[in-house]
Design a protein around this motif. Sequence first.
Motif, mmCIF file in Angstrom:
data_model
loop_
_atom_site.group_PDB
_atom_site.id
_atom_site.type_symbol
_atom_site.label_atom_id
_atom_site.label_comp_id
_atom_site.label_asym_id
_atom_site.label_seq_id
_atom_site.Cartn_x
_atom_site.Cartn_y
_atom_site.Cartn_z
ATOM 1 N N GLU A 199 20.819 3.615 -8.526
ATOM 2 C CA GLU A 199 20.536 2.297 -9.108
ATOM 3 C C GLU A 199 20.825 1.194 -8.094
ATOM 4 O OE1 GLU A 199 21.422 1.378 -13.318
ATOM 5 O OE2 GLU A 199 22.468 3.316 -13.335
ATOM 6 N N ILE A 200 21.936 1.322 -7.367
ATOM 7 C CA ILE A 200 22.262 0.316 -6.343
ATOM 8 C C ILE A 200 21.181 0.291 -5.270
ATOM 9 C CG2 ILE A 200 23.874 -0.247 -4.492
ATOM 10 C CD1 ILE A 200 26.130 0.781 -6.285
ATOM 11 N N ARG A 201 20.721 1.464 -4.882
ATOM 12 C CA ARG A 201 19.670 1.539 -3.858
ATOM 13 C C ARG A 201 18.379 0.891 -4.369
ATOM 14 N NH1 ARG A 201 19.543 6.512 -3.656
ATOM 15 N NH2 ARG A 201 21.347 6.720 -2.294
ATOM 16 N N ALA A 202 18.057 1.138 -5.636
ATOM 17 C CA ALA A 202 16.852 0.536 -6.210
ATOM 18 C C ALA A 202 16.972 -0.990 -6.262
ATOM 19 C CB ALA A 202 16.605 1.094 -7.607
ATOM 20 N N LEU A 203 18.157 -1.478 -6.608
ATOM 21 C CA LEU A 203 18.368 -2.924 -6.664
ATOM 22 C C LEU A 203 18.271 -3.539 -5.273
ATOM 23 C CD1 LEU A 203 21.275 -3.178 -9.258
ATOM 24 C CD2 LEU A 203 18.913 -3.921 -9.570
ATOM 25 N N LYS A 204 18.815 -2.845 -4.275
ATOM 26 C CA LYS A 204 18.721 -3.371 -2.907
ATOM 27 C C LYS A 204 17.259 -3.442 -2.453
ATOM 28 C CE LYS A 204 23.265 -1.992 -1.174
ATOM 29 N NZ LYS A 204 24.000 -1.128 -0.201
ATOM 30 N N ASP A 205 16.489 -2.402 -2.792
ATOM 31 C CA ASP A 205 15.067 -2.439 -2.457
ATOM 32 C C ASP A 205 14.374 -3.593 -3.181
ATOM 33 O OD1 ASP A 205 15.455 -0.224 -0.890
ATOM 34 O OD2 ASP A 205 14.723 1.207 -2.400
ATOM 35 N N SER A 206 14.761 -3.823 -4.425
ATOM 36 C CA SER A 206 14.155 -4.924 -5.192
ATOM 37 C C SER A 206 14.523 -6.271 -4.586
ATOM 38 C CB SER A 206 14.610 -4.855 -6.651
ATOM 39 O OG SER A 206 14.114 -3.693 -7.278
ATOM 40 N N ILE A 207 15.754 -6.391 -4.104
ATOM 41 C CA ILE A 207 16.158 -7.652 -3.472
ATOM 42 C C ILE A 207 15.284 -7.926 -2.257
ATOM 43 C CG2 ILE A 207 17.992 -8.737 -2.139
ATOM 44 C CD1 ILE A 207 19.992 -7.533 -4.075
ATOM 45 N N GLY A 208 14.982 -6.865 -1.498
ATOM 46 C CA GLY A 208 14.108 -7.051 -0.339
ATOM 47 C C GLY A 208 12.747 -7.582 -0.743
ATOM 48 N N LEU A 209 12.188 -7.031 -1.804
ATOM 49 C CA LEU A 209 10.891 -7.505 -2.290
ATOM 50 C C LEU A 209 10.996 -8.915 -2.857
ATOM 51 C CD1 LEU A 209 9.613 -4.256 -4.078
ATOM 52 C CD2 LEU A 209 8.935 -5.136 -1.835
ATOM 53 N N GLN A 210 12.091 -9.173 -3.596
ATOM 54 C CA GLN A 210 12.261 -10.505 -4.187
ATOM 55 C C GLN A 210 12.441 -11.581 -3.124
ATOM 56 O OE1 GLN A 210 15.553 -9.870 -6.851
ATOM 57 N NE2 GLN A 210 14.344 -8.681 -8.318
ATOM 58 N N GLU A 211 13.157 -11.250 -2.069
ATOM 59 C CA GLU A 211 13.329 -12.218 -0.984
ATOM 60 C C GLU A 211 12.012 -12.441 -0.240
ATOM 61 O OE1 GLU A 211 16.522 -10.529 1.261
ATOM 62 O OE2 GLU A 211 18.068 -11.616 0.123
ATOM 63 N N LYS A 212 11.207 -11.393 -0.157
ATOM 64 C CA LYS A 212 9.880 -11.544 0.455
ATOM 65 C C LYS A 212 9.027 -12.498 -0.374
ATOM 66 C CE LYS A 212 5.817 -8.823 1.753
ATOM 67 N NZ LYS A 212 5.214 -7.453 1.780
ATOM 68 N N VAL A 213 9.078 -12.311 -1.698
ATOM 69 C CA VAL A 213 8.323 -13.213 -2.573
ATOM 70 C C VAL A 213 8.893 -14.623 -2.510
ATOM 71 C CG1 VAL A 213 7.741 -13.700 -4.982
ATOM 72 C CG2 VAL A 213 7.607 -11.359 -4.114
ATOM 73 N N LEU A 214 10.223 -14.749 -2.418
ATOM 74 C CA LEU A 214 10.843 -16.071 -2.329
ATOM 75 C C LEU A 214 10.384 -16.797 -1.070
ATOM 76 C CD1 LEU A 214 12.855 -18.183 -3.341
ATOM 77 C CD2 LEU A 214 14.668 -16.917 -2.137
ATOM 78 N N THR A 215 10.272 -16.083 0.011
ATOM 79 C CA THR A 215 9.772 -16.683 1.255
ATOM 80 C C THR A 215 8.337 -17.170 1.076
ATOM 81 O OG1 THR A 215 11.200 -15.249 2.574
ATOM 82 C CG2 THR A 215 9.328 -16.257 3.696
ATOM 83 N N LEU A 216 7.515 -16.350 0.415
ATOM 84 C CA LEU A 216 6.118 -16.744 0.182
ATOM 85 C C LEU A 216 6.036 -17.976 -0.704
ATOM 86 C CD1 LEU A 216 3.075 -16.218 0.335
ATOM 87 C CD2 LEU A 216 3.336 -14.609 -1.578
ATOM 88 N N ILE A 217 6.838 -17.984 -1.773
ATOM 89 C CA ILE A 217 6.793 -19.124 -2.693
ATOM 90 C C ILE A 217 7.293 -20.390 -1.997
ATOM 91 C CG2 ILE A 217 7.784 -20.074 -4.811
ATOM 92 C CD1 ILE A 217 7.820 -17.269 -5.969
ATOM 93 N N THR A 218 8.320 -20.244 -1.169
ATOM 94 C CA THR A 218 8.849 -21.401 -0.442
ATOM 95 C C THR A 218 7.790 -21.984 0.491
ATOM 96 O OG1 THR A 218 11.085 -20.474 -0.547
ATOM 97 C CG2 THR A 218 10.670 -22.196 1.099
ATOM 98 N N LYS A 219 7.058 -21.124 1.189
ATOM 99 C CA LYS A 219 5.993 -21.598 2.067
ATOM 100 C C LYS A 219 4.902 -22.325 1.272
ATOM 101 C CE LYS A 219 6.557 -18.161 5.740
ATOM 102 N NZ LYS A 219 5.939 -17.013 6.469
ATOM 103 N N ARG A 220 4.551 -21.735 0.146
ATOM 104 C CA ARG A 220 3.528 -22.377 -0.694
ATOM 105 C C ARG A 220 4.033 -23.721 -1.219
ATOM 106 N NH1 ARG A 220 -0.705 -19.438 -2.826
ATOM 107 N NH2 ARG A 220 -0.532 -20.564 -4.809
ATOM 108 N N HIS A 221 5.368 -23.775 -1.518
ATOM 109 C CA HIS A 221 5.930 -25.040 -1.969
ATOM 110 C C HIS A 221 5.888 -26.084 -0.864
ATOM 111 C CE1 HIS A 221 9.430 -27.816 -2.333
ATOM 112 N NE2 HIS A 221 8.953 -27.949 -3.581
ATOM 113 N N ASP A 222 6.202 -25.637 0.365
ATOM 114 C CA ASP A 222 6.167 -26.573 1.497
ATOM 115 C C ASP A 222 4.765 -27.097 1.745
ATOM 116 O OD1 ASP A 222 8.856 -26.150 1.744
ATOM 117 O OD2 ASP A 222 8.661 -24.665 3.376
ATOM 118 N N LEU A 223 3.760 -26.265 1.380
ATOM 119 C CA LEU A 223 2.373 -26.688 1.565
ATOM 120 C C LEU A 223 1.846 -27.419 0.344
ATOM 121 C CD1 LEU A 223 0.937 -23.437 3.234
ATOM 122 C CD2 LEU A 223 1.509 -25.605 4.343
ATOM 123 N N GLY A 224 2.685 -27.545 -0.688
ATOM 124 C CA GLY A 224 2.283 -28.260 -1.892
ATOM 125 C C GLY A 224 1.508 -27.416 -2.867
ATOM 126 N N ALA A 225 1.490 -26.058 -2.658
ATOM 127 C CA ALA A 225 0.724 -25.188 -3.553
ATOM 128 C C ALA A 225 1.568 -24.647 -4.695
ATOM 129 C CB ALA A 225 0.116 -24.028 -2.763
#
Length: 487
Positions: A199-225
């Motif tokens: 379960e811990i390993r699955a959560l760590k993998d999910s954090i990696g994906l969530q941080e990837k999405v957070l980076t994408l959303i932040t970029k879109r926010h910086d671009l006003g999207a």
Amino acid sequence: MKYSRLYLCALSLVITACSPIGPDYVRPTVDLPDTWKTTKDADGIVWAPGNPKDAIPKKDWWTIFGDKELNELEAKCLANNQTLQASIAKLDQAKAQYGIQFAAFMPTVQAGAVADNQRVSANRPLTNYKVPNATTIQNNFSPYVSASYEFDWIGQIRRSVEAAQDTVQQAQADKENTQLILTGQLAQAYFRLRQTDEEIRALKDSIGLQEKVLTLITKRHDLGASSEVDVVQQAALTESTKAQIEQLRAQRNELENLVATLAGIPAAGFHLPGGKLPDTLPVVPVTVPSALLERRPDIASAERAMAAANAQIGVAKSAYFPMLTLSPTYVGYQSNSIPSLFAVPSMIWSFGLQAAQTLFDGGRISSGVDYASAGYALSLANYKQTVLTGIQDVQDALGNVQQLKLARANEDKSVANLNRAYELSYIRYQAGLDTALALALVQQNQLTGIRVQAQIKGSQFTSTVGLIKALGGSWDAPAAPAGQSSN
């Protein structure tokens, strides 16, 4: 003298050949079902009982999981667990008590010697009024060998030995049951710990994906999207996942401490590196219900307790009859000087037979018989209840294993669909076709599904251990003593 010895030997053989008093033990019958309630498994196959001689794991049952670390921990448990050591000590006590009871078959022989110098009073009471007493100082040397022997003419000793022997077998079964419980608890704690690791390993993998999405959303926010709400929401989801990891780590610490204690290791100095559950789940064929009478040590213990209680009825009834003892019996020498000590005139001996019979005790003996009979009735009820509990344990464990197999099949399909849903939602979000909220919901569902999948997998292993425990592990009941019925 020669004829008296022959007479007593013959008497001894005759009276010890009598059948022992009290009821002979016969194992009571118990109504058992022919098979188990079963359902179709994930492959549509109905479970069938296996051959009890071939299907059940032998020796160290935990080795069927193929986990090296578990095998090492179980070995430490067998060597170091103090609860198990206490049960071994109780077994040793029972064996010693059997030795004490068995020794009653043998005569008690003692050797002694008296050597003194004494002065006899001149004013002692007269034994002959024609001869006055005088002060005398004399020596007394008297070495001797004495023996006493209780004839077991009604079988009281034999019943006591029988009860002690049954108690040894009960203690042996108790020790095996303790070992089964402890090794089972250790295996289940170990698999729960490995489930937590996954379960811990699955959560760590999910954090990696969530941080990837957070980076994408932040970029879109910086671009006003994207709005700031999308960024904050994704950040909250990421932090929540990290919090779940800390909760699981706390749970893992407790399981690690439990594993250490069961293995007989101080928890403060024990650490088990991260790992995973075994890749494959072993299949445990199930015996027929009647095999539990021979397979489960707790049932065997209850049955041996019942046999011992039955023998105690004979011990209690023996008090109705007289006790015959060869006593006082001794041979030795007595003299007032050492040179003449071992001369023929100095020889002394005594040979006697004592009989003692209680004439009135206010009902103590009959109450003792009633107490022993009630003890047997109690042990009989405990035995039958233990059998019923054993059947319930197997039925519960079998049901859990079957239902978890079905649940695992369904959850595997669910996780596959959730992973595909995440891939599609991520692509759609990148293309501006989905909102950040929709992507976050898909991520959350995916994480929940993966955790449930790990939990079901862990439960499958702990339930398999539970099934093995319910079936009696790798223990076989010992053969009944010679001449004793086991029907």
